[in-house]
Design an enzyme around this catalytic site. Structure first.
Site, PDB file in Angstrom:
ATOM      1  N   ASP A 169      37.601  35.667  34.604  1.00  0.00           N
ATOM      2  CA  ASP A 169      37.264  36.506  35.765  1.00  0.00           C
ATOM      3  C   ASP A 169      36.138  35.854  36.559  1.00  0.00           C
ATOM      4  O   ASP A 169      35.043  35.624  36.043  1.00  0.00           O
ATOM      5  CB  ASP A 169      36.836  37.894  35.284  1.00  0.00           C
ATOM      6  N   HIS A 200      40.273  37.689  37.820  1.00  0.00           N
ATOM      7  CA  HIS A 200      39.995  39.055  38.261  1.00  0.00           C
ATOM      8  C   HIS A 200      41.274  39.713  38.775  1.00  0.00           C
ATOM      9  O   HIS A 200      42.069  39.098  39.472  1.00  0.00           O
ATOM     10  CB  HIS A 200      38.939  39.028  39.368  1.00  0.00           C
TER      11      HIS A 200
END
Length: 231
Positions: A169, A200
């Site tokens: 992420d 993400h």
């Protein structure tokens, strides 16, 4: 069966999208938005939860700043617009709004009274804050940015919490993920799953980093968790 309702909050009234299952009464899931508002992705998430037998309610978290925000995840201008709203968002006031939503949903005649909160990005952070500051029956957080900044409140967590983190992420560093895991390790009600290679919003419909295989795994875990906690 889809509709909208008005939440009469302590700070004012705001709207919420609702998707209802065919079979009622049913437990409820309050779905918390990303920086794009209650957009097509969030509405689709609500519709999918309704298909699974939940009343799904997505409140308009940006109502103080700009009611009715509905942004595209593929538009650069919409990204910039949403980011401005995100940066100016009052998180403490947001927790009040979410609690007002929970109170309203609990009083719906078709609700069994069992309610979870499920959020994405900003909404996942707000899910965490709602769970540690108040009462919910269950909480599901997908890639909650800035969660590490609030780990000092983790002792307030009583509800079962399921958290999904993409290991790559770009908005939640590996150091932040390590902090989150360490803080929740002592909480028997908390479960964290990490997804190797995922960035993400890997489970968001039509997202730039959407990964179908990882999304299926994460969403299956969420479905089982919600069934276990709410039924």
């Amino acid at each position: 069966m889809k509709d909208r309702i008005t939440i009469q909050g302590r700070d004012g009234a705001f709207g919420a999208y609702v998707a209802r299952p065919r079979a009622l009464a049913a437990p409820s899931v309050v779905v918390l938005q990303e920086l794009f508002g209650v957009n097509a992705d969030i509405r689709k998430t609500c519709d999918e939860l309704a298909e699974q037998g939940f009343i799904a309610v997505a409140p308009d978290l940006f109502w103080r700043q700009e009611p009715g925000v509905d942004l595209s995840v593929t538009s650069e201008a919409d990204w910039r617009h949403g980011l401005r709203l995100y940066q100016a968002y009052d998180r403490d006031a947001g927790v009040r709004d979410i609690n007002d939503t929970l109170d309203t949903v609990a009083k719906l005649p078709e609700c069994t009274g069992k309610i979870a909160v499920q959020g994405y990005c900003l909404g996942a952070l707000m899910t965490f804050l709602t769970a540690v500051r108040g009462h919910v029956d269950a909480a599901v957080a997908y890639h909650g940015g800035d969660t590490e900044k609030y780990l000092g409140e983790v002792d307030g967590l009583k509800a079962p919490l399921l958290m999904h983190l993409g290991e790559e992420d770009e908005f939640i560093s590996k150091a932040a993920q390590t902090e989150i895991k360490a803080a929740l390790a002592s909480k028997p009600t908390a479960t964290i799953y990490t997804y190797p290679g995922q960035r993400h919003a890997f489970a968001r419909h039509n997202g730039a980093h959407y990964n179908a295989a990882a999304a299926v795994i994460a969403n299956s875990r969420t479905s089982k968790f919600l069934d276990r906690q709410l039924r």
